[in-house]
Scaffold this active site. Structure first.
Site, PDB file in Angstrom:
ATOM      1  N   ASP A  74       0.846  -1.194   0.000  1.00  5.24           N
ATOM      2  CA  ASP A  74       0.000   0.000   0.000  1.00  5.24           C
ATOM      3  C   ASP A  74       0.881   1.244   0.000  1.00  5.24           C
ATOM      4  O   ASP A  74       1.816   1.366   0.808  1.00  5.24           O
ATOM      5  CB  ASP A  74      -0.933  -0.002   1.213  1.00  5.24           C
ATOM      6  CG  ASP A  74      -1.957  -1.126   1.133  1.00  5.24           C
ATOM      7  OD1 ASP A  74      -2.321  -1.502   0.001  1.00  5.24           O
ATOM      8  OD2 ASP A  74      -2.385  -1.635   2.177  1.00  5.24           O
ATOM      9  N   CYS A  77       3.089   4.457   0.138  1.00  2.00           N
ATOM     10  CA  CYS A  77       3.613   5.340   1.189  1.00  2.00           C
ATOM     11  C   CYS A  77       4.628   6.253   0.519  1.00  2.00           C
ATOM     12  O   CYS A  77       5.818   5.932   0.447  1.00  2.00           O
ATOM     13  CB  CYS A  77       4.248   4.530   2.312  1.00  2.00           C
ATOM     14  SG  CYS A  77       4.985   5.554   3.608  1.00  2.00           S
ATOM     15  N   CYS A  94       8.996   4.609   8.947  1.00  2.00           N
ATOM     16  CA  CYS A  94       8.273   3.365   8.678  1.00  2.00           C
ATOM     17  C   CYS A  94       9.135   2.427   7.849  1.00  2.00           C
ATOM     18  O   CYS A  94      10.199   2.797   7.354  1.00  2.00           O
ATOM     19  CB  CYS A  94       6.941   3.638   7.980  1.00  2.00           C
ATOM     20  SG  CYS A  94       7.125   4.350   6.336  1.00  2.00           S
ATOM     21  N   CYS A 126       8.186   0.962   4.982  1.00  2.00           N
ATOM     22  CA  CYS A 126       7.528   0.744   3.686  1.00  2.00           C
ATOM     23  C   CYS A 126       8.516   0.527   2.545  1.00  2.00           C
ATOM     24  O   CYS A 126       8.439  -0.476   1.836  1.00  2.00           O
ATOM     25  CB  CYS A 126       6.575   1.897   3.386  1.00  2.00           C
ATOM     26  SG  CYS A 126       5.173   1.969   4.507  1.00  2.00           S
ATOM     27  N   ASP A 160      -7.338   2.199  10.728  1.00  2.00           N
ATOM     28  CA  ASP A 160      -6.949   1.821   9.372  1.00  2.00           C
ATOM     29  C   ASP A 160      -8.195   1.841   8.498  1.00  2.00           C
ATOM     30  O   ASP A 160      -9.232   1.300   8.885  1.00  2.00           O
ATOM     31  CB  ASP A 160      -6.333   0.418   9.402  1.00  2.00           C
ATOM     32  CG  ASP A 160      -5.551   0.065   8.155  1.00  2.00           C
ATOM     33  OD1 ASP A 160      -6.002   0.430   7.052  1.00  2.00           O
ATOM     34  OD2 ASP A 160      -4.509  -0.580   8.276  1.00  2.00           O
ATOM     35  N   ARG A 207      -7.945   0.941   5.086  1.00  2.00           N
ATOM     36  CA  ARG A 207      -7.634   0.242   3.835  1.00  2.00           C
ATOM     37  C   ARG A 207      -8.629  -0.873   3.542  1.00  2.00           C
ATOM     38  O   ARG A 207      -8.852  -1.221   2.385  1.00  2.00           O
ATOM     39  CB  ARG A 207      -6.215  -0.339   3.901  1.00  2.00           C
ATOM     40  CG  ARG A 207      -5.148   0.721   3.758  1.00  2.00           C
ATOM     41  CD  ARG A 207      -3.772   0.155   3.971  1.00  2.00           C
ATOM     42  NE  ARG A 207      -3.548  -0.241   5.358  1.00  2.00           N
ATOM     43  CZ  ARG A 207      -2.382  -0.719   5.810  1.00  2.00           C
ATOM     44  NH1 ARG A 207      -1.380  -0.866   4.977  1.00  2.00           N
ATOM     45  NH2 ARG A 207      -2.251  -1.039   7.082  1.00  2.00           N
ATOM     46  N   SER A 245       4.814 -10.323   3.301  1.00  2.00           N
ATOM     47  CA  SER A 245       3.960  -9.430   4.088  1.00  2.00           C
ATOM     48  C   SER A 245       3.820  -9.990   5.499  1.00  2.00           C
ATOM     49  O   SER A 245       3.756 -11.200   5.686  1.00  2.00           O
ATOM     50  CB  SER A 245       2.575  -9.300   3.442  1.00  2.00           C
ATOM     51  OG  SER A 245       1.701  -8.545   4.260  1.00  2.00           O
ATOM     52  N   LYS A 269      -4.077  -8.461   5.424  1.00  2.00           N
ATOM     53  CA  LYS A 269      -3.861  -8.876   4.040  1.00  2.00           C
ATOM     54  C   LYS A 269      -3.902 -10.399   3.923  1.00  2.00           C
ATOM     55  O   LYS A 269      -4.558 -10.949   3.028  1.00  2.00           O
ATOM     56  CB  LYS A 269      -2.527  -8.336   3.526  1.00  2.00           C
ATOM     57  CG  LYS A 269      -2.488  -6.826   3.356  1.00  2.00           C
ATOM     58  CD  LYS A 269      -1.110  -6.341   2.926  1.00  2.00           C
ATOM     59  CE  LYS A 269      -1.074  -4.822   2.822  1.00  2.00           C
ATOM     60  NZ  LYS A 269       0.275  -4.317   2.505  1.00  2.00           N
TER      61      LYS A 269
END
Length: 419
Positions: free
Chosen positions: A246, A248, A259, A261, A330, A332, A354, A359
């Site tokens: 996702d 960033c 983070c 990401c 969140d 998402r 992940s 997810k």
């Protein structure tokens, strides 16, 4: 060059179509024959022809409106799609014919020129919602891995300078509202009302046109990067590695270290490259969901609140600071995320790069088997990002190690804001 402005046409309210209260070309979502399914006919065409709500190109439709208003774009421009066919063909797969399996994108969206050519000849302005092309990408971290001998140059997947050959697909969202509502376990009427009210009444058809069930929402979609043979994805004898990432922007593009990401994205790309070199396929799904879909402004407000709170940035307050500002941890909502995997024909993922429980749960609930989950290596975690990582592990994210205790969470601190 500025397009010549034309006389303004009378405004036709989308809630009051001319001539009929029913869609001229109905959409039968999930039909096996795409002609039976029907084309998605949205904005850029006559109001009476539309069979869905919303606008093509999502949020970018506003820029098109500005181009038309300023006179730089002819509102009646008809695109010439010569030589724009997909670089590779994907599907169709059985999942395309299940109206509950793919609900947030049009699986036929890359081939509208071929499939719906007769409609286009009749004057229907039908737009692709998927485009697939070939590309070379250069990632500095991958180049370093090549220079240090940890990734081999094969001339096919990885070139001599460390560049990677990929297939990439851009996908715009297309929502079939009855199935979207079912995915979230709410009535369609409730979903339509919420979408109407919380977009400022942008799409009145949501509450006035019960015959229209497809929405082109004003949001970003996906970009998918394929490493290796795309045709091998449904083949269970071939290895498949996937990272669903996702967006960033601060980390992915500018390398912010608050983070994980970018480091995790790069690790995912490395795993995809190695899988492709072993004869399988690696897939990066890049979703436009900035700041957990809360947006970048909210994300930066959260950063400030985290670093200015008493005791500074703390793992035990990581999610709470977001919830205090946004009202939710969140947004998402990964329920729609597996659709793009079903579009590719994915049935099994050998390596899911992940740690996200949301997810993983969404993917496995959709019927896709996951063999191995891959955590980000400890050495890839920036020091200031350990607040995020410990908080996520404690919240249920996958990790080979036991989640941190309450005391350890309280002791995990990041940098304070340097005002």
């Amino acid at each position: 060059m500025t397009a010549k402005k034309k006389a303004l046409k009378p405004i036709m309210l989308t809630s009051h179509p001319a001539g009929t209260a029913e869609a001229v070309v109905p959409i039968h979502w999930g039909a096996k024959d795409p002609l039976t399914r029907g084309p998605v006919i949205g904005t850029l065409t006559d109001t009476a022809q539309r069979n869905c709500m919303g606008s093509h190109s999502g949020a970018y439709s506003v820029y098109r409106a500005l181009a038309v208003a300023s006179g730089s774009l002819d509102p009646d421009h008809i695109p010439d799609f010569t030589n724009t066919a997909p670089a590779v063909r994907i599907g169709p797969f059985d999942s395309w014919y299940d109206p509950s399996r793919i609900v947030s994108m049009d699986p036929w969206g890359a081939d509208v020129g071929d499939i719906f050519g007769d409609y286009i000849k009749q004057g229907y302005n039908i737009q692709p919602t998927i485009a697939i092309t070939r590309a070379h990408i250069t990632i500095p971290e991958i180049v370093s891995e090549v220079e240090e001998g940890r990734i081999a140059v094969d001339g096919d997947i990885v070139g001599p300078t460390g560049d990677c050959k990929v297939i990439k697909a851009a996908i715009e969202p297309v929502w079939f509202l009855p199935a979207v509502a079912q995915r979230f376990q709410i009535p369609e009427s409730e979903l339509r009302r919420a979408l109407f009210e919380h977009t400022g009444g942008m799409f009145p058809e949501l509450v006035t046109r019960s015959d229209l069930h497809v929405l082109l929402p004003p949001i970003g979609g996906h970009t998918v990067y394929f490493f290796g043979e795309v045709s091998s994805i449904p083949d269970l004898s071939k290895e498949l590695t996937v990272r669903v990432h996702d967006e960033c922007n601060g980390s992915d593009v500018f390398g912010s270290d608050i983070c994980t990401c970018r480091p995790y994205l790069v690790h995912g790309i490395e795993e995809c490259v190695k899988t492709a070199q072993r004869g399988g396929c690696g897939v990066i799904v890049y979703n436009r969901k900035e700041g957990r879909a809360l947006g970048e402004v909210t994300k930066f407000l959260v950063y400030n609140a985290r670093k200015r709170q008493e005791g500074g940035d703390r793992a035990d307050q990581y999610f709470r600071r977001t919830e205090c500002i946004a009202g939710v941890q969140d947004m998402r909502f990964q329920e729609l995320m597996p659709d793009v995997l079903h579009w590719m024909g994915v049935r099994r993922i050998d390596k899911l790069v992940s740690m996200s429980d949301m997810k993983y749960n969404a993917i496995t609930r959709s019927g896709i088997e996951v063999i191995t989950r891959v955590s980000i290596p400890e050495g890839r975690i920036p020091e200031d990002a350990r607040v995020e990582m410990d908080a996520k592990k404690a919240a249920g994210y996958f990790s080979e190690k036991a989640p941190p205790s309450a005391q350890e969470l309280n002791n995990t601190r990041g940098r304070k804001l340097e005002d």
